[in-house]
Structure formats: C-alpha cells, structure tokens
Design a protein around this motif. Structure first.
Motif, mmCIF file in Angstrom:
data_model
loop_
_atom_site.group_PDB
_atom_site.id
_atom_site.type_symbol
_atom_site.label_atom_id
_atom_site.label_comp_id
_atom_site.label_asym_id
_atom_site.label_seq_id
_atom_site.Cartn_x
_atom_site.Cartn_y
_atom_site.Cartn_z
ATOM 1 N N UNK A 156 11.470 -102.218 21.347
ATOM 2 C CA UNK A 156 10.435 -101.410 20.696
ATOM 3 C C UNK A 156 10.801 -99.933 20.613
ATOM 4 N N UNK A 157 11.771 -99.516 21.383
ATOM 5 C CA UNK A 157 12.157 -98.105 21.413
ATOM 6 C C UNK A 157 13.491 -97.842 20.727
ATOM 7 N N UNK A 158 13.960 -98.789 19.942
ATOM 8 C CA UNK A 158 15.285 -98.649 19.332
ATOM 9 C C UNK A 158 15.337 -97.572 18.259
ATOM 10 N N UNK A 159 14.214 -97.316 17.616
ATOM 11 C CA UNK A 159 14.204 -96.374 16.506
ATOM 12 C C UNK A 159 14.771 -96.949 15.228
ATOM 13 N N UNK A 160 15.133 -98.225 15.243
ATOM 14 C CA UNK A 160 15.737 -98.872 14.079
ATOM 15 C C UNK A 160 14.714 -99.692 13.299
ATOM 16 N N UNK A 161 14.866 -99.670 11.991
ATOM 17 C CA UNK A 161 14.018 -100.469 11.111
ATOM 18 C C UNK A 161 14.677 -101.804 10.791
#
Length: 230
Positions: A156-161
């Motif tokens: 959830x904290x990856x920052x990736x879409x």
C-alpha cells in the motif's frame, strides 16, 4: 473496511440491474466534475454485463474506460482483455467512450511500467467505478498469489500505480493496477457468479496472509460491494 452483498436470483437480473447502477454512478460523476472513469476486468463473467452496460443512455463521450489488468499480448489476440472490451463494451452507445489501453508496444511488460506511469492519457485516480473479478486461486486483477511480484503489488505504500507480473499458473506476462490504485476507487465492485466462486471468496477471507489469497487484501482495504448471482 466492509464487504456489502448484492445477490441476485439470476444472472440476467444481475446484468440488467448492475448495468443501470454503474451507469447511474458514471452519470453522477459526470454531473459533479464533467467526466467519469470506469475500470473493468476481463474474462467470461462480465461479457453479458458489458452488453447491457453499453446500451445505457449516458454521456459516454465523457467517460474514459480502462482495464484493471491486461495480458501482455497484441490487442488482436484471443487472450487480449482490450479486444474483449472493444468488441463487447465499447460498442453501441458506449462506442464514443475513450479507452486507455494497458498494453504498450514493448515486447516485455516489465519494460513498460515506467511508460505507463508517465502517460498523461491515463485516467486520473481514484476511479469513479472499478469492477473486479476473481480467479479460482483468489487472484484479482493480475495480482496472483503465485507470482514473484505479489508482495510489491500488494504494498500500500509503494507509490506505484502499475506493476508488471508473471504468474506461474497462467499464461502471459501481465500489466496490473496495484493494490493502492485499486482500493482508492470511489465505487469498488466485485462481480462473481456461481457457488464455486462464492466459496473461494469466503475461504479467502479466512486466511492469515493476504498474499496467499489476494482478494483478501482488497476487501481488507476498501469498501467493496459483492455483486453475485448463482
């Protein structure tokens, strides 16, 4: 987060009523901000639903449609989700909707992730409506429990879409929206049919590790409406 159930007596009534519901949500989004986004899934389950939805009398020219995930094949390939959507959803009244494909010209899906992240044509998150499916292994989108990328896809904290995945139990490389992108949707539906899929979902929600049954991660982190018929 909560799982709400909408159970229908037949698949015919589900498809008809669900199409009207989704059309109403898209119309509300258009009225509120001038446009709407819809992300859908492939497979055989949504086909008759698509055929109902494309006939709904809304301002489809203000809607952008994309896929929750895509197999890394040409859009003329039988396994292409884009092909499925173009032939069954982006027709009739919905033919004027804009489509954002996840398949690029790259030979390797992993090489395409940065290109998709930089593409200004992609729908702006959160999706107004997202409709997910689920496989017999409880994967959703292309977040497979068997793939080496599952932990990254569920971060959830990856920052990736976007994330490229390569399942070992299904063909083709894939491109998928990540868990944080999926659970941010304003209206998130899980569309299932049959007792077997319902049993898979119920069992998935009991496991301790969501990476074993990825649909659990979605339900744990979003308000999800289950749309089901026998």
């Amino acid at each position: 987060m909560a799982l709400t159930e909408q159970k229908f007596a037949s698949r015919e009534s589900l498809n008809e009523q669900f199409a009207k519901q989704v059309a109403g949500l898209l119309s509300d989004a258009i009225a509120a901000k001038g446009n709407a986004s819809l992300a859908v899934s492939g497979g055989s389950t949504p086909l008759p639903f698509f055929q109902q939805l494309c006939q709904q009398p809304i301002d489809w020219s203000s809607v952008v449609v994309t896929l929750a995930d895509e197999r890394w094949v040409d859009n003329t390939h039988a396994d292409s989700n884009e092909k499925l959507v173009r032939e069954n959803l982006l027709v009739d009244k919905a033919a004027v909707a804009r489509f954002f494909p996840l398949k690029t010209g790259h030979d390797n899906a992993f090489d395409a992730v940065s290109t998709l992240h930089a593409d200004d044509a992609q729908p702006r998150l959160p999706f107004d409506v997202l409709i997910l499916g689920m496989g017999g292994d409880a994967h959703t989108a292309s977040l497979f429990p068997c793939c080496a990328q599952i932990d990254a896809g569920l971060d959830l904290n990856s920052g990736n879409t976007f994330i490229a995945t390569e399942p070992t139990t299904a063909p083709h490389q894939r491109m998928s929206y990540t868990l944080p992108a999926l659970v941010s949707a304003n209206n998130l539906f899980l569309h299932l049919t049959g007792d077997e899929k319902l049993a898979v979902l119920e069992q998935a929600l009991t496991v301790a590790n969501a990476a074993e049954k990825p649909i659990k991660a979605v339900v744990e982190n979003a308000d999800v409406t289950l749309v089901w018929a026998p």
